[in-house]
Design an enzyme around this catalytic site. Structure first.
Site, PDB file in Angstrom:
ATOM      1  N   ASP A 156     -13.897 -10.277  -2.384  1.00 45.82           N
ATOM      2  CA  ASP A 156     -12.988 -11.362  -2.024  1.00 45.82           C
ATOM      3  C   ASP A 156     -13.975 -11.956  -0.940  1.00 45.82           C
ATOM      4  O   ASP A 156     -14.906 -11.664  -0.409  1.00 45.82           O
ATOM      5  CB  ASP A 156     -11.694 -11.014  -1.444  1.00 45.82           C
ATOM      6  CG  ASP A 156     -11.792 -10.001  -0.600  1.00 45.82           C
ATOM      7  OD1 ASP A 156     -12.757  -9.568   0.217  1.00 45.82           O
ATOM      8  OD2 ASP A 156     -10.441  -9.607   0.190  1.00 45.82           O
ATOM      9  N   ARG A 215       0.844  -1.151   0.119  1.00 46.79           N
ATOM     10  CA  ARG A 215      -0.104  -0.110   0.002  1.00 46.79           C
ATOM     11  C   ARG A 215       0.910   1.195   0.024  1.00 46.79           C
ATOM     12  O   ARG A 215       0.102   2.258  -0.036  1.00 46.79           O
ATOM     13  CB  ARG A 215      -1.032   0.079   1.146  1.00 46.79           C
ATOM     14  CG  ARG A 215      -2.084  -0.907   1.077  1.00 46.79           C
ATOM     15  CD  ARG A 215      -2.947  -0.903   2.482  1.00 46.79           C
ATOM     16  NE  ARG A 215      -4.240  -1.898   2.099  1.00 46.79           N
ATOM     17  CZ  ARG A 215      -5.118  -2.352   3.076  1.00 46.79           C
ATOM     18  NH1 ARG A 215      -5.032  -1.581   4.082  1.00 46.79           N
ATOM     19  NH2 ARG A 215      -6.114  -3.180   2.825  1.00 46.79           N
ATOM     20  N   TYR A 246     -11.585 -11.018  -9.712  1.00 45.83           N
ATOM     21  CA  TYR A 246     -11.141 -10.156  -8.505  1.00 45.83           C
ATOM     22  C   TYR A 246      -9.785  -9.684  -8.699  1.00 45.83           C
ATOM     23  O   TYR A 246      -9.641  -8.158  -8.402  1.00 45.83           O
ATOM     24  CB  TYR A 246     -11.145 -10.945  -7.296  1.00 45.83           C
ATOM     25  CG  TYR A 246     -10.408 -10.510  -6.247  1.00 45.83           C
ATOM     26  CD1 TYR A 246     -10.873  -9.574  -5.248  1.00 45.83           C
ATOM     27  CD2 TYR A 246      -9.220 -10.610  -5.778  1.00 45.83           C
ATOM     28  CE1 TYR A 246     -10.265  -8.815  -4.309  1.00 45.83           C
ATOM     29  CE2 TYR A 246      -8.445  -9.898  -4.941  1.00 45.83           C
ATOM     30  CZ  TYR A 246      -8.975  -8.889  -4.072  1.00 45.83           C
ATOM     31  OH  TYR A 246      -8.347  -8.402  -3.124  1.00 45.83           O
ATOM     32  N   GLU A 280      -1.046  -8.553  -5.438  1.00 48.26           N
ATOM     33  CA  GLU A 280      -2.188  -9.158  -5.838  1.00 48.26           C
ATOM     34  C   GLU A 280      -2.093 -10.700  -6.245  1.00 48.26           C
ATOM     35  O   GLU A 280      -2.805 -11.565  -5.883  1.00 48.26           O
ATOM     36  CB  GLU A 280      -2.990  -8.428  -6.841  1.00 48.26           C
ATOM     37  CG  GLU A 280      -3.543  -6.985  -6.508  1.00 48.26           C
ATOM     38  CD  GLU A 280      -4.534  -7.175  -5.106  1.00 48.26           C
ATOM     39  OE1 GLU A 280      -5.255  -8.382  -4.929  1.00 48.26           O
ATOM     40  OE2 GLU A 280      -4.507  -6.239  -4.165  1.00 48.26           O
TER      41      GLU A 280
END
Length: 209
Positions: free
Chosen positions: A136, A23, A118, A35
């Site tokens: 998710d 992040r 996703y 991811e």
């Protein structure tokens, strides 16, 4: 209801967001790596492997140029080695066909090996600010409880209804924070068992409370 729910959720996230290394980066490559690693793997495990993998392959070009043996060695211990193969294949495709850049849209991202709905939505919203909702396990649980969405979440019809609820309340141009806030709420407060409802900042909007 939806605007106050989202405002309170984002206010909570601004203070309580999990401190995760991916992040801290706006680099689409680094976000893509995180991811893929997070597919079927716990955050706590990925925290150990993510910086090490980026030390070995700090750029898309470095990953594309690497021998698959070296990629698999850096991945060793994470399991589901098909993900490492897909990363390596995708890196080569991106260099050859996309000018060394990740596509910005979820639809284009889904053309790459190992990227489903996703992961495509997560990368598009987090790395590129695209207005994409995602589902998710944490988000499914949160939305199901907020709006009393019934049905098997593994079934396509239930997922369509869950995604429609997320789309309906997702704030424009804030999908990244919105998606990650729901992930964190599910991971820290709206737990599968013994949810911490008294500590939830949006409990007043939850139909399951």
């Amino acid at each position: 209801m939806s605007s106050s729910l989202v405002d309170q959720l984002l206010d909570w996230y601004a203070v309580e967001a999990r401190d995760l290394p991916w992040r801290l980066s706006r680099d689409p490559y680094a976000i893509w790596i995180s991811e893929i690693m997070l597919q079927q793997t716990r955050v706590e495990t990925v925290l150990h492997y993510y910086p090490r993998f980026l030390d070995h392959f700090p750029t898309l070009r470095a990953l594309a140029d690497a021998a698959i043996h070296d990629v698999l060695k850096a991945w060793e211990g994470l399991g589901y080695y098909r993900r490492a193969h897909n990363l390596h294949r995708s890196a080569a495709i991106l260099i050859a066909e996309h000018g060394g850049q990740l596509p910005r849209t979820a639809a284009a991202l889904r053309e790459l090996p190992g990227i489903g709905p996703y992961t495509a939505g997560a990368i598009a919203s987090i790395a590129f600010g695209q207005d994409e909702s995602v589902l998710d396990g944490n988000i499914i649980r949160v939305i199901s409880r907020w709006f009393c969405v019934e049905g098997d979440p593994a079934k396509a019809d239930t997922q369509r209804r869950l995604l429609a609820q997320a789309d309906a309340i997702r704030p424009l141009r804030q999908a990244s924070a919105f998606n990650q806030a729901m992930m964190d709420l599910g991971a820290r407060i709206c737990l599968p068992r013994s949810p911490r409802c008294p500590a939830c900042s949006v409990q007043a909007h939850c139909q399951a409370y």
